[in-house]
Enzyme design. Structure first.
Site, mmCIF file in Angstrom:
data_model
loop_
_atom_site.group_PDB
_atom_site.id
_atom_site.type_symbol
_atom_site.label_atom_id
_atom_site.label_comp_id
_atom_site.label_asym_id
_atom_site.label_seq_id
_atom_site.Cartn_x
_atom_site.Cartn_y
_atom_site.Cartn_z
ATOM 1 N N GLU A 63 0.934 -1.166 0.063
ATOM 2 C CA GLU A 63 -0.052 -0.059 -0.071
ATOM 3 C C GLU A 63 0.870 1.372 0.040
ATOM 4 O O GLU A 63 0.750 2.182 -0.954
ATOM 5 C CB GLU A 63 -0.932 0.169 1.317
ATOM 6 N N ASP A 67 0.821 3.927 -3.098
ATOM 7 C CA ASP A 67 0.625 5.250 -2.995
ATOM 8 C C ASP A 67 1.944 6.250 -3.603
ATOM 9 O O ASP A 67 1.640 7.083 -4.233
ATOM 10 C CB ASP A 67 0.771 5.868 -1.346
ATOM 11 N N ASN A 132 -7.115 1.478 0.013
ATOM 12 C CA ASN A 132 -5.859 0.789 0.549
ATOM 13 C C ASN A 132 -5.568 -0.360 -0.272
ATOM 14 O O ASN A 132 -4.335 -0.602 -0.590
ATOM 15 C CB ASN A 132 -6.145 0.222 1.942
ATOM 16 N N GLU A 135 -4.241 0.570 -3.555
ATOM 17 C CA GLU A 135 -2.782 0.897 -3.754
ATOM 18 C C GLU A 135 -2.093 0.084 -3.605
ATOM 19 O O GLU A 135 -0.711 -0.106 -4.320
ATOM 20 C CB GLU A 135 -2.579 2.169 -2.536
#
Length: 248
Positions: A63, A67, A132, A135
């Protein structure tokens, strides 16, 4: 007997991997190379899995990586497509594209939660689980296919179907930030009064009262202080929308 059991387990795993391979191929639009990254991207920490070195196996580190990759690819896109935008403009536009709300929307549209391995009922997950996992999926694609493969996925699944620069220019990311900025410009005082507001469902809630120039303008209730403040700010914004829009 032991040999037959091993053969059966091997076939079972092969069948599961085949189904998972097809799912990932459909989601990302190309054939995955190493399924292990995608298995990790869809593993919730409640599964309590560890690898051969004793390290936890779940999507949280992916995650973080995803990102960063999203921010990088979106930044490069905006730099190219908005040549007149200064640093502040580009930063604000990127924030709108990779906002938690938008990432949750992306995750929901791809139905990613349907493939999460967890020992916790999905009903216990917060809304952010969708973003989440999205990502984490981006992070898995980067490890599996490199930067170019990751960029291609983001272009296809994020930029082309969702990114409209003209529309995003008018999109509000945070009503609280917008309201505070307006109050400061107008030299008006504001106050968020937060208090516990638990209901009968056993889940902790927070209430907030938003006052402007000592006058109560809006109330809200949510499972976190941040959400409650944002909801109250949004309600207050619509109370002053015409005045705010003329000043921002």
């Amino acid at each position: 007997m032991r040999l037959i059991k091993k053969i059966f387990q091997k076939k079972s795993r092969s069948s599961e991997d085949g189904n998972f391979f097809a799912i990932i191929e459909k989601i990302i639009g190309s054939k995955p190379v190493q399924l292990k990254y995608y298995h990790k991207a869809f593993t919730h920490r409640s599964s309590n899995k560890i690898d051969e070195k004793g390290n936890p196996v779940n999507y949280e580190r992916l995650e973080f990586l995803g990102d960063s990759m999203l921010s990088s690819v979106i930044a490069a896109y905006l730099y190219k497509e908005a040549p007149l935008g200064d640093e502040g403009y580009l930063t604000k536009m990127r924030s709108k594209i990779v906002s938690r709300e938008h990432l949750n929307e992306l995750g929901r549209d791809l139905h990613l939660i349907d493939y999460v391995e967890s020992k916790v009922p999905f009903s216990h997950f917060g809304e952010n689980i969708h973003g989440n996992i999205f990502e984490a999926l981006v992070g898995a694609i980067f490890l599996d296919k490199g930067y170019n493969g990751c960029e291609e996925f983001i272009q296809k699944r994020v930029i082309i179907p969702y990114v409209d620069i003209a529309r995003l220019e008018g999109k509000v990311i945070s009503y609280k930030s917008l309201l505070i900025e307006w109050c400061q410009k107008e030299k008006m005082s504001f106050n968020y009064e937060i208090f516990d507001d638990n209901g009968n469902d056993g889940q902790k809630h927070f209430g907030v009262k938003l006052s402007i120039d000592s006058k109560l303008i809006a109330k809200a209730r949510a499972t976190s202080k941040k959400k409650a403040e944002e909801i109250a700010s949004k309600r207050a914004y619509f109370s002053f929308q015409e005045r705010i829009d003329n000043k921002t």
